[in-house]
Design a protein around this motif. Structure first.
Motif, PDB file in Angstrom:
ATOM      1  N   TYR A   1      -4.809 -29.163  42.085  1.00 28.91           N
ATOM      2  CA  TYR A   1      -5.104 -28.205  43.160  1.00 28.91           C
ATOM      3  C   TYR A   1      -3.842 -27.935  43.981  1.00 28.91           C
ATOM      4  CZ  TYR A   1      -8.104 -26.056  46.774  1.00 28.91           C
ATOM      5  OH  TYR A   1      -8.695 -25.191  47.651  1.00 28.91           O
TER       6      TYR A   1
ATOM      7  N   ILE B   1      -7.241 -34.391  40.100  1.00 31.70           N
ATOM      8  CA  ILE B   1      -7.852 -33.113  40.492  1.00 31.70           C
ATOM      9  C   ILE B   1      -7.127 -32.540  41.710  1.00 31.70           C
ATOM     10  CG2 ILE B   1      -9.953 -32.058  41.425  1.00 31.70           C
ATOM     11  CD1 ILE B   1     -11.576 -34.083  39.753  1.00 31.70           C
TER      12      ILE B   1
ATOM     13  N   THR C   1     -11.477 -24.025  38.810  1.00 32.35           N
ATOM     14  CA  THR C   1     -10.936 -25.200  38.125  1.00 32.35           C
ATOM     15  C   THR C   1     -11.338 -26.472  38.872  1.00 32.35           C
ATOM     16  OG1 THR C   1      -9.058 -23.895  37.403  1.00 32.35           O
ATOM     17  CG2 THR C   1      -8.803 -26.280  37.286  1.00 32.35           C
ATOM     18  N   TYR C   2     -11.223 -26.426  40.184  1.00 29.14           N
ATOM     19  CA  TYR C   2     -11.569 -27.573  41.024  1.00 29.14           C
ATOM     20  C   TYR C   2     -13.053 -27.917  40.858  1.00 29.14           C
ATOM     21  CZ  TYR C   2     -11.244 -30.503  45.246  1.00 29.14           C
ATOM     22  OH  TYR C   2     -11.241 -31.550  46.139  1.00 29.14           O
TER      23      TYR C   2
ATOM     24  N   HIS D   1     -17.653 -25.442  45.780  1.00 27.06           N
ATOM     25  CA  HIS D   1     -16.487 -24.683  45.335  1.00 27.06           C
ATOM     26  C   HIS D   1     -16.898 -23.562  44.382  1.00 27.06           C
ATOM     27  CE1 HIS D   1     -13.195 -26.984  47.205  1.00 27.06           C
ATOM     28  NE2 HIS D   1     -14.109 -27.932  47.235  1.00 27.06           N
TER      29      HIS D   1
ATOM     30  N   LEU E   1     -19.947 -31.193  45.666  1.00 30.20           N
ATOM     31  CA  LEU E   1     -18.625 -30.601  45.872  1.00 30.20           C
ATOM     32  C   LEU E   1     -18.385 -29.502  44.843  1.00 30.20           C
ATOM     33  CD1 LEU E   1     -16.061 -33.422  46.694  1.00 30.20           C
ATOM     34  CD2 LEU E   1     -16.898 -31.611  48.168  1.00 30.20           C
TER      35      LEU E   1
ATOM     36  N   MET F   1     -18.437 -38.331  34.435  1.00 23.87           N
ATOM     37  CA  MET F   1     -17.701 -39.572  34.176  1.00 23.87           C
ATOM     38  C   MET F   1     -18.375 -40.726  34.917  1.00 23.87           C
ATOM     39  SD  MET F   1     -13.733 -40.173  35.297  1.00 23.87           S
ATOM     40  CE  MET F   1     -13.299 -41.735  36.072  1.00 23.87           C
ATOM     41  N   VAL F   2     -18.820 -40.445  36.146  1.00 23.99           N
ATOM     42  CA  VAL F   2     -19.467 -41.445  36.993  1.00 23.99           C
ATOM     43  C   VAL F   2     -20.793 -41.898  36.383  1.00 23.99           C
ATOM     44  CG1 VAL F   2     -20.714 -41.626  39.165  1.00 23.99           C
ATOM     45  CG2 VAL F   2     -18.355 -40.835  39.168  1.00 23.99           C
TER      46      VAL F   2
ATOM     47  N   PHE G   1     -21.622 -41.453  44.491  1.00 17.43           N
ATOM     48  CA  PHE G   1     -20.419 -40.744  44.041  1.00 17.43           C
ATOM     49  C   PHE G   1     -20.800 -39.523  43.206  1.00 17.43           C
ATOM     50  CE2 PHE G   1     -18.479 -44.803  45.051  1.00 17.43           C
ATOM     51  CZ  PHE G   1     -17.229 -44.437  45.517  1.00 17.43           C
TER      52      PHE G   1
ATOM     53  N   LYS H   1     -16.983 -32.559  35.984  1.00 14.65           N
ATOM     54  CA  LYS H   1     -16.522 -33.513  34.964  1.00 14.65           C
ATOM     55  C   LYS H   1     -16.476 -34.926  35.565  1.00 14.65           C
ATOM     56  CE  LYS H   1     -12.538 -34.165  32.258  1.00 14.65           C
ATOM     57  NZ  LYS H   1     -11.094 -33.930  32.366  1.00 14.65           N
ATOM     58  N   LEU H   2     -15.988 -34.998  36.787  1.00 14.27           N
ATOM     59  CA  LEU H   2     -15.898 -36.286  37.491  1.00 14.27           C
ATOM     60  C   LEU H   2     -17.290 -36.886  37.670  1.00 14.27           C
ATOM     61  CD1 LEU H   2     -13.821 -38.132  38.949  1.00 14.27           C
ATOM     62  CD2 LEU H   2     -14.329 -36.902  41.046  1.00 14.27           C
TER      63      LEU H   2
ATOM     64  N   GLU I   1      -8.901 -40.142  38.770  1.00 15.34           N
ATOM     65  CA  GLU I   1      -9.355 -38.823  38.310  1.00 15.34           C
ATOM     66  C   GLU I   1      -9.383 -37.842  39.495  1.00 15.34           C
ATOM     67  OE1 GLU I   1      -9.785 -38.488  35.087  1.00 15.34           O
ATOM     68  OE2 GLU I   1     -10.208 -36.338  35.271  1.00 15.34           O
TER      69      GLU I   1
ATOM     70  N   PHE J   1     -12.085 -43.672  38.793  1.00  8.16           N
ATOM     71  CA  PHE J   1     -12.666 -42.557  39.542  1.00  8.16           C
ATOM     72  C   PHE J   1     -11.641 -41.982  40.519  1.00  8.16           C
ATOM     73  CE2 PHE J   1     -14.697 -40.879  43.321  1.00  8.16           C
ATOM     74  CZ  PHE J   1     -15.618 -39.996  42.797  1.00  8.16           C
TER      75      PHE J   1
ATOM     76  N   GLU K   1     -13.474 -49.253  37.135  1.00  2.28           N
ATOM     77  CA  GLU K   1     -14.182 -47.962  37.117  1.00  2.28           C
ATOM     78  C   GLU K   1     -13.935 -47.186  38.413  1.00  2.28           C
ATOM     79  OE1 GLU K   1     -17.984 -48.774  34.118  1.00  2.28           O
ATOM     80  OE2 GLU K   1     -18.191 -49.190  36.256  1.00  2.28           O
TER      81      GLU K   1
ATOM     82  N   SER L   1     -13.702 -29.461  37.488  1.00  7.91           N
ATOM     83  CA  SER L   1     -13.182 -30.832  37.454  1.00  7.91           C
ATOM     84  C   SER L   1     -14.129 -31.782  38.173  1.00  7.91           C
ATOM     85  CB  SER L   1     -11.811 -30.895  38.128  1.00  7.91           C
ATOM     86  OG  SER L   1     -10.922 -30.020  37.500  1.00  7.91           O
ATOM     87  N   MET L   2     -14.727 -31.299  39.271  1.00  6.72           N
ATOM     88  CA  MET L   2     -15.671 -32.134  40.028  1.00  6.72           C
ATOM     89  C   MET L   2     -16.918 -32.426  39.187  1.00  6.72           C
ATOM     90  SD  MET L   2     -14.944 -33.355  42.939  1.00  6.72           S
ATOM     91  CE  MET L   2     -13.379 -33.323  43.796  1.00  6.72           C
TER      92      MET L   2
ATOM     93  N   SER M   1     -21.184 -45.116  34.423  1.00  9.01           N
ATOM     94  CA  SER M   1     -20.975 -46.420  35.046  1.00  9.01           C
ATOM     95  C   SER M   1     -22.293 -46.902  35.630  1.00  9.01           C
ATOM     96  CB  SER M   1     -19.947 -46.292  36.166  1.00  9.01           C
ATOM     97  OG  SER M   1     -18.807 -45.604  35.704  1.00  9.01           O
TER      98      SER M   1
END
Lengths: 323, 323
Positions: free
Chosen positions: A47, A43, B46-47, B84, B80, B57-58, B73, B53-54, A39, A36, A32, B50-51, B61
């Motif tokens: 960028y 990203i 976009t960044y 942005h 973050l 995802m975390v 995390f 989304k990240l 991923e 992470f 995991e 994506s963060m 877990s």
């Protein structure tokens, strides 16, 4: 502190199972964490690529006084792209390290599994002997009740004696099962305490390693952050260094059309004498009528005429005048 | 410094044209800068997404001793994303400011165009009078050559006189065109010097404003960089604060199966006397045979028996034992 050693007992004796599966979950945790980081690397890669694209977009802007400023933007975007790409590289290395660590961990878990296999048996033993004990206890109770019932109902002595013998026999079996359970319990307590300690050690090693991997991740992110800060500082400085007057001057020097204002024009008399006296080309800068473009060149009267025209064409006196 | 005033003269007198178009290009420069900032804002958006989304995802877990670490995390990725996104907002505001500035600039350019319209006429005038002058000069030369040829070929005096008159008339026209050109030249020089100064002023205002916009862009980027640094510092600190022992302890406390080891078991004799003497429920913690799961509950011998069974079932003496 022996946290595992004191918290995984309880009625059902399934602490061992929980701890074993927790150990195995360590492999999932590493995966995991690698997912992470992967991923995050993706990203950063996106960028980085976007910054390169931005830099190329900037390269097409090159007209007007502002044009030189775009170099500063382009350089900065290129460098930012590089910083983030460098981070991608570092994170990908880290993922490889994680995979290596997980391979080691799998081996360690396999070894631990072997080491605690005796505990698993002890757990099964204490569970089954406990169940057996309950069964013998139930049997003793029912036999005793039967005997008691016969006595109260005034059954024959023979029947009562027979029931009593059965009850006593059941009591003996019950006592024997207690003895067996005690042995299993003692074995389980010793082995479980040992396994719990082992599981905690494995977990400590796992978590220390996980924290080490996070630290490595964190360092990479931090390095990039510092670099990005430097790139931005450079951008600011470069923008500052290009003063408005510098841009104006640069434009004037590169796009300027000339410093010479249109000169005064004097009447040029036709004089064939000059043609015969001075066939050499005049070294003095010739006067040119401004504003004529191409045609002006064609009718240039100051160059040395070619051989054919020496006689047939008169030389126009070229006057170099100050203004 | 008057850079424009001294570098946009030259033979073709097209400095005015160059400077005028450079001024107009200022509008394109603002648009290009806005496009650049828009592209950067898109990259940051976009960044940011994506963060987010990240972070999600975390959130999935959450097993094992490592689980609490994922909160760190997740929090960091969320923050973050926010940093942005805040930058995106600022950059979009900046684009609006650029559009407003460009609208003002369009008005200013329109006004300047009116102010320098006289110069445009003077440029056209000096160019056309220069061309005319060349034409009269050429005519004079050809007439003079004709006269010269007739003289050399020994033509009739009448013919020679006629050619001479034509040559003199051409010379007069040539002289008149020179006079006219001189007036145009003088007018052009005055007006061009004035227009060049005006164009430079316009350019200085434009560039100062452009630098201001870049500064604003730069500040936004810098603010975000500082915030991102803080988020990372926080991440590092949080990781540091969660010690290996904390994770072990937390796991033991939340996933622990119990602190009680299986107790010793004594033989429980069936005794109907107790049933009659003590019908109240014992307050002491009862001993439970471990390892029986659900069945254990069903056969729980320590609870107070229900009303129906009080007589028919004997009470098992519950012994609370220390171990």
């Amino acid at each position: 502190m022996q946290h595992f050693g004191s918290n995984f007992w309880g009625e059902k004796n399934n602490g061992f199972d929980i701890l074993y599966h927790n150990m195995k979950h360590g492999q999932i945790s590493v995966k995991e964490l690698a997912d992470f980081v992967r991923e995050r690397a993706l990203i950063e890669e996106t960028y980085s690529k976007s910054m390169s694209k931005l830099s190329k977009m900037v390269s097409n802007s090159s007209l007007g006084t502002f044009a030189p400023m775009w170099d500063v933007f382009r350089t900065s975007a290129d460098k930012l792209a590089l910083c983030h790409f460098e981070l991608v590289r570092k994170l990908n290395d880290l993922i490889k390290e994680m995979n290596r660590f997980n391979e080691e961990q799998v081996k360690m878990h396999r070894k631990t599994k072997e080491e605690v296999s005796g505990t698993l048996e002890a757990v099964q033993n204490v569970q089954s002997s406990g169940q057996l004990l309950q069964k013998y206890k139930d049997n003793y109770q029912s036999k005793w009740l039967e005997w008691d019932r016969l006595k109260k109902d005034g059954a024959s002595q023979k029947e009562i004696d027979k029931a009593e013998a059965k009850s006593k026999k059941a009591a003996e079996s019950y006592k024997a099962s207690i003895k067996k359970y005690r042995t299993a319990r003692s074995d389980y307590q010793l082995k479980m305490a040992d396994a719990a300690q082992k599981f905690q050690q494995v977990e400590e090693i796992h978590l220390r390693h996980m924290k080490g991997l996070i630290k490595s991740y964190s360092h990479s992110i931090e390095d990039t952050h510092v670099q990005v800060g430097q790139v931005h500082e450079e951008f600011k400085q470069n923008v500052e260094n290009i003063r408005v007057q510098d841009l104006i001057q640069k434009y004037a020097l590169t796009k300027g059309t000339g410093k010479e204002k249109p000169g005064p024009i004097e009447f040029e008399e036709c004089n064939p004498e000059v043609l015969l006296e001075a066939p050499k080309k005049s070294k003095r800068k010739s006067f040119v009528i401004p504003g004529l473009g191409k045609r002006e060149k064609d009718t240039d009267s100051t160059g040395s005429p070619d051989a054919d025209s020496i006689v047939s064409k008169p030389t126009i006196i070229s006057l170099t005048l100050s203004w």
